[in-house]
Design a protein around this motif. Structure first.
Motif, mmCIF file in Angstrom:
data_model
loop_
_atom_site.group_PDB
_atom_site.id
_atom_site.type_symbol
_atom_site.label_atom_id
_atom_site.label_comp_id
_atom_site.label_asym_id
_atom_site.label_seq_id
_atom_site.Cartn_x
_atom_site.Cartn_y
_atom_site.Cartn_z
ATOM 1 N N ARG A 106 4.196 16.403 26.677
ATOM 2 C CA ARG A 106 4.559 15.623 25.508
ATOM 3 C C ARG A 106 3.678 16.038 24.339
ATOM 4 N N VAL A 132 11.528 15.122 23.510
ATOM 5 C CA VAL A 132 10.835 13.975 24.092
ATOM 6 C C VAL A 132 11.842 12.885 24.441
ATOM 7 N N THR A 135 4.175 15.068 33.590
ATOM 8 C CA THR A 135 4.109 16.298 32.809
ATOM 9 C C THR A 135 3.201 17.259 33.573
#
Lengths: 329, 286
Positions: free
Chosen positions: A55, A69, B283
C-alpha cells in the motif's frame, strides 16, 4: 484510453527509509516501459505497489482506470507479474505450477492444458514438465516463471528484473520472448532493470530512477540526446579552490562537475575538442590525471543525472535486507 | 471466471504437496503410532490391575482381592468415560495428531512466504478470500485423511473402536482442523520472522494438548486447568471424537456431541473469518 497505467506522486515510506519519493509516470497501452536504475532505487517497491502487493504511503496508482488500493481485485484481474525473487512452488512439478496458476486465474480444462503445453514448449521446458521445480536451474526457473505469468494472457505484464543473474543465452532468449509478446498480443509491459542494454534493447520508453525519484524519462534516443554528440570526461589531479572550473571551458556545449575532480564536457566532436581542453587545463596550471570520451549511452546519461556511474552504484550493497530469514527444510 | 476453480486449485495444491512428500505421509502415521504404542500400552497396564498378590493365610478370602481389582478397574473405567485407558488415549491421539497437522500446515504459510509462493497467490485474479479458504480446506482434508489412517492403525491396538461412527468422528476432526489451520495461517501471516518459529509452535500446541483431555480426563484436572480446558476448542473435539469412536463420555457435565459441535463450529467460523480478513489485507511488507 491510451494511458493504461497512471502513477501520480507516489510515495512509499518504510519504517526508516523512504523507498519511493514522489514518482510520477504514465504508461501507454501496448508499450514496453522500463524503470532503469541501481539496486535500491525504488523500482521494485514501485512495481509492488502497482501489483497491489504494497500500500502506498501517498499518491495515486491507476491500472486500466482502477485504483490499485481501492479496487485491488480489478487490478489483479488485469496483470501478470514476474517477481524478482522466485515465487514458484519448489515441491511441485513445472506442470503443476502452471496448472495451479491457470486455475487461480480463471482457466480450466482442455484450454488450460493446451496453453500449458504450448508455453512450456515456448520456454523450452516441455521435457521437464513433470519434474519438480526444486531440481531446476536458475535460468529454467526464470523461464518457467515467465511462462507462468503469460498463461492467462494479462493485459499488462509486469516484469521485475527479468534477466537478473542469468547467463547470456538465457537473457537473449527472454528478450526474444518479451519482444514476441509485444508483437503477438500487443501486451503492455512494465519492466524494471538495472541493465542499460536491456532497457535500450527492449523498452520504448525508459524512466531513470535513483534514490526513490524519477530523474528523467523518454526514449533511449531522447535520453541520450540530453548529452549531445560526444561526452569528454576529464579528471584533474588537483582541483583548484575555484569551484567554477566550468567557466574555463567556454567552447563546450555543456559542462558539469562530477564527483572526484571529474568534469563532464559535452561537445560535438570530441577528437577536435580534446586538444583544446588540454590547452585550457595547462594554461590554468592544472594537471590532467585522466581523460576519456564516449558516445553517450544510458550509462553516461545516468552519470550526467546523478554524478555516479550506474555500474559503480551496482557495486554498493542495496538497502539492507529487512527480513532476516533462516532457511531450514 | 469462476471462484470455485481457484478454490479447487488450492485444495489440489495442498493435497499434491502432501502426497509428493512421501516421508511426511509416513511420519504422520508413524508418529501417533509411537505415542499409542508406548504411552498407551505403557500406561494402560497401570490403570487395569490384573492381579493383586493374595495374602497367604487367608485361604477363604480370595474373592476380596478380586473385588478390589474389580473396584479399581471400575473406578478407572468411570474416570476414562467408560473405556479402558488404551482406548481412551488412542481416541485422544487421533484428535491430537490432526490438531498438530492442521496447526503446522497453517503455520507453513510462512514457508510460502519465504519461498515466494505467497506472492503468487496474492496477485492471483481470484478473490483472496477464495484462495485462502481453498488452502485451509485443502489442509483440513489432509488432516482428516491422516486421522482416518490413524483410526485404522489403532484397530491393531484396541477392539473398542466403532467403525460405523468413524465418519462422524472424522467430520468433527475436519471441522476442528479448519479452525486450527486458519489460526496457524493468521499467525504466520502476521509474523514474518522464521526465528522462534518452532518455539511458537510448541508454546501454543503443547499446553493446548495437555489441557484438552487427550492423555487424562478433564474432570480430574486441577481447578485452574479445568478452567482453561473449558476455553480450549480441542477439549470439545477430543470429547466428541472419543464419544463417536468408543462411546466414551469423559468430560464436563454440560458436554455432549451437540454442544461440542456447536462450539467447534463457532470456533472454526471465527478463525476462518479472521484468516480471510488477514489475508485480504496482507502485503509483502508484513
Amino acid at each position: 484510453m491510451s494511458e493504461i497505467i497512471v502513477v501520480e506522486n507516489l510515495v512509499k515510506r518504510f519504517k526508516d527509509v523512504v523507498a519511493v519519493n514522489g514518482v510520477s509516470f504514465t504508461i501507454r497501452k501496448g508499450e514496453i516501459f522500463a524503470l532503469l536504475g541501481p539496486n535500491g532505487a525504488g523500482k521494485t517497491t514501485t512495481i509492488h505497489i502497482i501489483a497491489t502487493l504494497l500500500r502506498p504511503t501517498s499518491g495515486i496508482v491507476l491500472v486500466a482506470g482502477y485504483d490499485a488500493v481501492k479496487n485491488a481485485d480489478e487490478v489483479r484481474k488485469r496483470i501478470g507479474v514476474v517477481f524478482q525473487d522466485p515465487s514458484l512452488d519448489n515441491q511441485l512439478s513445472a506442470y503443476d505450477n502452471m496448472y495451479i496458476h491457470g486455475r487461480l486465474n480463471g482457466l480450466r480444462g482442455r484450454e488450460l492444458h493446451e496453453k500449458i503445453t504450448k508455453l512450456l514448449e515456448l520456454v523450452e521446458l516441455k521435457e521437464y514438465a513433470h519434474k519438480k521445480v526444486m531440481y531446476f536451474s536458475g535460468g529454467m526457473r526464470r523461464r518457467l516463471e515467465i511462462a507462468r505469468s503469460l498463461l492467462h494472457e494479462p493485459e499488462i505484464l509486469i516484469l521485475d528484473e527479468p534477466t537478473i543473474g542469468l547467463d547470456p543465452q538465457s537473457r537473449a532468449k527472454i528478450w526474444d520472448y518479451i519482444k514476441y509478446l509485444k508483437k503477438e498480443f500487443n501486451m503492455t509491459i512494465l519492466m524494471t532493470t538495472h541493465y542499460m542494454d536491456e532497457a535500450e534493447e527492449l523498452a520504448h520508453r525508459i524512466a531513470i530512477m535513483d534514490k526513490g525519484k524519477v530523474l528523467a524519462m523518454g526514449t533511449a534516443e531522447e535520453l541520450k540526446s540530453m548529452l549531445g554528440q560526444d561526452v569528454i570526461y576529464v579528471t584533474l589531479k588537483k582541483i583548484s579552490d575555484d569551484n567554477n572550473l566550468c567557466k574555463l571551458f567556454d567552447f563546450v556545449k555543456a559542462c558539469n562537475m562530477l564527483d572526484g575532480n571529474r568534469l563532464e564536457l559535452v561537445v560535438d566532436d570530441a577528437s577536435k575538442a580534446l586538444p583544446e581542453v588540454f590547452r585550457v587545463v595547462s594554461l590554468n596550471s592544472l594537471q590532467v590525471a585522466e581523460a576519456s570520451y564516449r558516445r553517450p549511452t544510458l550509462n553516461e546519461v545516468f552519470l550526467h543525472l546523478t554524478g555516479r556511474e550506474l555500474r559503480d552504484s551496482l557495486e554498493q550493497p542495496s538497502v539492507p535486507q529487512r527480513r532476516r530469514v533462516r532457511g531450514f527444510r | 471466471m469462476s471462484s470455485s476453480d481457484a478454490f479447487a486449485s488450492m485444495i489440489y495444491r495442498q493435497l499434491k504437496r502432501w502426497w509428493n512428500n512421501r516421508s511426511r505421509v509416513v511420519m504422520t502415521v508413524l508418529n501417533p503410532l509411537l505415542w499409542m504404542v508406548f504411552l498407551g500400552l505403557g500406561w494402560g497396564g497401570i490403570f487395569s490391575p490384573q492381579s493383586i498378590p493374595t495374602a497367604p493365610g487367608i485361604p477363604n478370602m480370595p474373592s476380596v482381592a478380586d473385588v478390589i481389582v474389580k473396584a479399581i478397574e471400575n473406578y478407572f473405567k468411570q474416570l476414562f468415560g467408560g473405556v479402558d485407558y488404551v482406548t481412551f488415549m488412542i481416541t485422544g491421539i487421533v484428535v491430537m495428531s490432526a490438531f498438530m497437522a492442521s496447526f503446522i500446515s497453517g503455520i507453513s504459510v510462512i514457508w510460502d512466504k519465504q519461498f515466494g509462493f505467497l506472492k503468487e497467490t496474492l496477485v492471483a485474479s481470484a478473490p483472496r478470500s477464495v484462495v485462502i479458504l481453498g488452502r485451509i480446506v485443502g489442509d483440513g482434508i489432509v488432516a482428516a485423511i491422516q486421522s482416518l489412517l490413524i483410526v485404522l492403525v489403532s484397530l491393531l491396538l484396541t477392539n473398542n473402536i466403532n467403525l460405523v461412527n468413524t465418519p462422524i468422528a472424522i467430520l468433527y476432526v475436519f471441522i476442528m482442523t479448519l479452525g486450527f489451520t486458519a489460526l496457524g495461517t493468521t499467525i504466520s501471516l502476521k509474523f514474518s520472522s522464521m526465528e522462534g518459529f518452532q518455539m511458537v509452535v510448541n508454546l501454543i500446541t503443547m499446553p493446548l494438548i495437555f489441557m484438552s483431555g487427550v492423555f487424562y480426563p478433564p474432570t480430574t484436572m486441577p481447578e485452574w486447568m479445568k478452567w482453561i480446558a473449558k476455553f480450549n476448542p480441542l477439549t470439545y473435539s477430543v470429547h466428541a471424537v472419543r464419544y463417536w469412536l468408543a462411546g466414551a463420555n469423559a468430560g464436563f457435565e454440560y458436554m455432549n456431541p451437540l454442544t461440542d459441535l456447536a462450539i467447534l463450529i463457532a470456533f472454526t467460523s471465527l478463525m476462518l473469518v479472521t484468516a480471510v480478513k488477514t489475508f485480504e489485507k496482507t502485503t509483502v511488507e508484513d
